[in-house]
Design a protein around this motif. Structure first.
Motif, short mmCIF file in Angstrom:
data_model
loop_
_atom_site.label_atom_id
_atom_site.label_comp_id
_atom_site.label_asym_id
_atom_site.label_seq_id
_atom_site.Cartn_x
_atom_site.Cartn_y
_atom_site.Cartn_z
N ARG B 17 0.86 -1.20 0.00
CA ARG B 17 0.00 0.00 0.00
C ARG B 17 0.88 1.22 0.00
NH1 ARG B 17 -4.77 -0.42 4.41
NH2 ARG B 17 -5.96 0.80 2.90
N GLY B 18 0.57 2.11 -0.92
CA GLY B 18 1.33 3.36 -1.01
C GLY B 18 2.83 3.10 -1.16
N LYS B 20 4.57 0.76 -0.01
CA LYS B 20 5.21 0.13 1.15
C LYS B 20 4.62 -1.27 1.35
CE LYS B 20 5.44 0.73 6.08
NZ LYS B 20 4.43 1.13 7.05
N VAL B 22 3.06 -3.77 3.33
CA VAL B 22 2.34 -3.64 4.59
C VAL B 22 2.08 -5.02 5.21
CG1 VAL B 22 0.13 -2.96 5.56
CG2 VAL B 22 1.31 -1.44 3.98
N ASN B 42 -0.15 -0.04 16.40
CA ASN B 42 -0.57 0.82 15.29
C ASN B 42 0.27 0.57 14.05
OD1 ASN B 42 -2.73 2.19 16.30
ND2 ASN B 42 -1.47 3.74 17.32
N ALA B 44 0.48 -2.07 12.29
CA ALA B 44 1.00 -3.43 12.14
C ALA B 44 0.44 -4.12 10.90
CB ALA B 44 0.67 -4.25 13.38
N GLY B 45 -0.73 -3.69 10.45
CA GLY B 45 -1.34 -4.30 9.28
C GLY B 45 -2.64 -5.03 9.58
N SER B 47 -5.86 -3.81 10.11
CA SER B 47 -7.00 -3.39 9.27
C SER B 47 -6.78 -3.85 7.83
CB SER B 47 -7.15 -1.88 9.30
OG SER B 47 -7.38 -1.45 10.62
N GLU B 87 -13.12 0.11 11.25
CA GLU B 87 -12.48 0.85 12.33
C GLU B 87 -13.18 2.19 12.46
OE1 GLU B 87 -8.39 1.09 11.41
OE2 GLU B 87 -7.79 1.87 13.36
N1 LIG Z 1 -4.94 3.88 2.33
C1 LIG Z 1 -3.63 3.62 2.56
N2 LIG Z 1 -2.71 3.94 1.64
C2 LIG Z 1 -1.41 3.70 1.85
N3 LIG Z 1 -0.93 3.14 2.95
C3 LIG Z 1 -1.79 2.80 3.92
C4 LIG Z 1 -3.19 3.03 3.77
N4 LIG Z 1 -3.80 2.59 4.87
C5 LIG Z 1 -2.83 2.11 5.69
N5 LIG Z 1 -1.63 2.23 5.13
C6 LIG Z 1 -0.35 1.81 5.72
O1 LIG Z 1 -0.39 0.42 5.92
C7 LIG Z 1 0.20 0.09 7.14
C8 LIG Z 1 -0.76 -0.76 7.92
O2 LIG Z 1 -1.94 -0.05 8.18
P1 LIG Z 1 -3.19 -0.68 8.93
O3 LIG Z 1 -3.48 -2.02 8.33
O4 LIG Z 1 -4.26 0.30 8.94
O5 LIG Z 1 -2.59 -0.85 10.38
P2 LIG Z 1 -3.35 -1.19 11.73
O6 LIG Z 1 -4.77 -1.41 11.43
O7 LIG Z 1 -2.67 -2.42 12.22
O8 LIG Z 1 -3.11 -0.05 12.64
C9 LIG Z 1 0.53 1.39 7.84
O9 LIG Z 1 1.93 1.58 7.74
C10 LIG Z 1 -0.19 2.44 7.07
O10 LIG Z 1 0.62 3.58 7.00
#
Ligand SMILES: Nc1ncnc2c1ncn2[C@@H]1O[C@H](COP(=O)(O)OP(=O)(O)O)[C@@H](O)[C@H]1O
Ligand SMILES: [Mg+2]
Lengths: 421, 242
Positions: B17-18, B20, B22, B42, B44-45, B47, B87
């Motif tokens: 995602r973006g 990176k 994830v 926070n 961690a991946g 969601s 969430e």
């Molecule tokens: N819409 C998005 N676009 C790009 N990167 C994202 C997006 N949503 C989350 N991320 C990145 O993905 C990683 C995991 O996010 P997320 O799954 O939401 O984490 P958690 O729910 O465990 O807090 C984070 O580093 C976040 O920055």
């Protein structure tokens, strides 16, 4: 479950959306304002025409009573010509805003009388008055952009986007329906006052149906553009800026650029030049040998050749002959003027397919008979009527018929529909 | 076949995602009637993992299966069999609880009858006098309750819950955990994301510990008992894999 359940569900949601309802109400209000304004303007023009017709009748009676010879009667009489607004003109005032739709003409040289108003070289307004056509062409797209640009972005912002899609199961589910409903509501808010205006104005069925149909197609175009761009982008500000950019391009920059190119490509003689040419010809005629004038006149009117001799220093038939010759001299310019204006208009018509707001305005003006073509028809009417006046008076002046006040009752009457195909 | 008893399967799941990475190849499965807690800090991946089961993200590798079928092959079937609680779920602020439930149930293609809606709102203990008020006037916990009621009303085999207890007061959290247990006993499968170690241990049959896109540990409850909070907490706070 009935197939309409989703429609009711989404409509129920929209009904509760205050911001959206605000836009719809605003649309309704602006539409009402534009329609009411148009109807007021048209009825003002109708009243003016009615007043002028009354005055014209009195003028004619007075001229008949006062004058003692044909030449004087012709010289002192004014004759009203007018172009009554159609029963749809309220929606698109078009050329009725920029071009004269009434004249009081005399038996003198005509071209100058027609183009007197053009002599000021008016700055052509890009937009014009706030009539329904303007409102629909320029304001409605903004309303659609306002209500459609954040169709999905607002749900993203509220954290509902995934929930909505996951719940509906289908990827496009509520969006398309919502877009349809929003656009539909805006359409109805805009079209309803127009339809009421049509009923009040006694607009024909065809026009009353054609106008909303065209409007519907126009709004479909903007809805489609808004929907597509809103789908592709995530950031509502970027979507909004993009859509406003499209609006500026096709609504303002495009038409202005098109006009610039067309005006450059198709030069149009100045209306003032026609006036000058004709006026000079008329003024010069006083000093020219009378045969020169009469030869030029007879070339156009061989039927009066046997009466073409002018013996006295001043004769009315010679006077009117050089008025006519003045028109003949200005004729090539006048023809070129009309042809090139129509040429420009045709090109603008083609170009309008690239700029939907202009296309909508033109289409509504076409239906309303307020386009250039309709204006040219009116001018043709004026020329035709003036020709009839000349025929009437020539028939008295050349054979030197004895003056007869009653015969003035046989003067041709102007009929706004006389040149209509 | 073992896999017939599994509702959700992540196999070497990789998501970018973006730009990176994830999710860096995570594997776990949730069986029918099981409550699985996905624990992690926070970013961690957590969601992201839920979103892959709903077909919202393109996979850079691996598979996500719902009811044995690849999500990528039939995303509609996957979504239809899952009730998703996002969430910080926000429903429509300008509608009241009942209207929100009616709207979203309609969107799911099921007409919510008043009786079951009231029952669901009873189960999440939303005060009766609040049910006709617009959500704009609700506390965060009350909104969360409405969203949970919606997830229950969907009556799907599987529930994906992203931080379902956020905003709830301790009593409400206890009640919610009881509710989740009841659902699981009725044969529902629950995949629940949280960063509340204690809460996860209260309710989950199994816990997966997610750190920086990797599943670094799994804990199972002993028969008839609960997962040892102490052990999970130690793993959760340590920097090392378990
Ligand atoms: N819409 C998005 N676009 C790009 N990167 C994202 C997006 N949503 C989350 N991320 C990145 O993905 C990683 C995991 O996010 P997320 O799954 O939401 O984490 P958690 O729910 O465990 O807090 C984070 O580093 C976040 O920055
Ligand atoms: Mg998260």
């Amino acid at each position: 479950m009935s197939g309409f359940a989703p429609v009711f569900r989404e409509a129920g949601l929209l009904k509760r959306d205050r911001a959206f309802i605000g836009w719809v109400v605003l649309t309704l209000l602006l539409s009402v304002v534009s329609v009411v304004g148009g109807i007021a303007e048209v009825s003002k023009q109708r009243e003016t025409i009615a007043r002028l017709i009354e005055g014209d009748r009195e003028d004619r009676l007075e001229a008949r009573a006062k004058q003692g010879d044909w030449g004087g009667a012709a010289y002192y009489s004014f004759h009203l010509t007018y172009d009554p607004p159609s029963n749809f003109a309220f929606a698109a005032l078009g050329t009725r805003d920029q071009e004269p739709w009434k004249h009081r003409i005399r038996m003198l040289a005509l071209e100058g009388q027609i183009y007197e108003r053009d002599a000021g070289n008016p700055v052509l307004a890009l937009t014009g008055r706030f009539d329904f056509a303007f409102f629909a062409a320029f304001v409605l797209p903004l309303v659609l952009i306002a209500v459609l640009h954040d169709l999905q972005a607002s749900e993203r912002g509220a954290g509902r986007h995934e929930l909505l899609i996951a719940t509906s199961g289908i990827s496009s589910s509520p969006w398309r329906l919502r877009a349809w409903l929003k656009a539909g509501a805006v359409f109805i808010a805009a079209a309803l006052p127009l339809l009421v205006g049509c009923i009040v104005s006694g607009t024909s069925m065809t026009r009353s149906l054609m106008a909303p149909a065209i409007l519907c197609g126009y709004l479909a175009f903007w809805s489609f553009v808004s929907y597509r761009i809103a789908r592709r982008e995530r950031n509502p500000s970027v979507i909004l800026a993009t859509l406003l950019g499209v609006w500026v391009m096709v609504g303002v920059v495009g038409p202005a650029a098109g006009k610039l190119v067309i005006d450059h490509q198709v030069p149009v003689p100045q209306g003032a030049d026609i006036l000058m040419t004709q006026r000079e010809a008329v003024n010069d005629a006083w000093d020219l040998p009378k045969e020169v004038t009469m030869d030029a006149f007879v070339a156009r009117h061989p039927e009066w050749s046997q009466y073409a001799a002018v013996d006295r220093p001043f004769e009315w038939k010679w006077y009117y002959a050089f008025q006519q010759v003045g028109d003949q001299k200005a004729e090539p310019l006048s023809l070129a003027y009309r042809e090139s204006r129509l040429h420009r208009d045709r090109l603008a018509g083609w170009f309008a397919w690239l700029t939907p707001p202009a296309l909508l305005q033109r289409s509504l003006q076409r239906i309303a008979d307020t386009d250039l073509r309709a204006h040219m028809e009116y001018e043709a009417n004026v020329r035709l009527f003036h020709g009839q006046l000349r025929e009437f008076y020539y028939g008295k002046l050349f054979p030197d018929a004895p003056f007869d006040t009653d015969a003035l009752g046989g003067l041709p009457e102007f009929d706004p529909g006389m040149a209509a195909p | 076949m073992l896999s017939n008893r599994l509702r959700l399967q992540a196999e070497e799941l990789r998501v970018i995602r973006g730009g990176k990475e994830v999710l860096k190849g995570i594997t776990f499965a949730v069986a029918i009637g099981e409550v699985y807690g996905l624990l992690g800090g926070n970013g961690a991946g957590k969601s992201t993992t839920l979103l892959t089961f709903l077909g919202f993200l393109d996979l850079a590798g691996g598979n996500a299966r719902v009811n044995d079928a690849l999500v990528s092959e039939d995303v509609v079937a996957a979504r239809r069999s899952i009730a998703y609680l996002p969430e910080s779920a926000s429903l429509y602020e300008h509608l009241n609880a009942r209207e929100n439930l009616r709207y979203f149930l309609g969107l799911a293609g099921s007409a919510g009858d008043d009786e079951s809606m009231e029952a669901a709102l009873d189960r999440v203990a939303l005060p009766a006098e609040a049910r006709d008020r617009r959500l704009a006037d609700y506390s965060k916990g009350m909104r969360q309750k409405v969203a949970i009621a919606l997830a229950i009303l969907r009556n799907t085999d599987t529930l994906l819950l992203d931080e379902p207890t956020s905003g709830l007061d301790p009593t409400a959290i206890d009640e919610f955990h009881d509710l989740v247990r009841t659902l699981a006993d009725d044969g529902k499968t629950v995949l629940m994301v949280t960063h509340d170690v204690y809460g996860a241990c209260q309710v989950a049959d199994r816990i997966g510990l997610l750190r920086d896109g990797r599943l670094v540990g799994e804990f199972s409850a002993p028969a008839g008992g609960r997962i040892d909070t102490e052990a999970v907490h130690r793993a959760f706070s340590s920097r090392e894999a378990v």
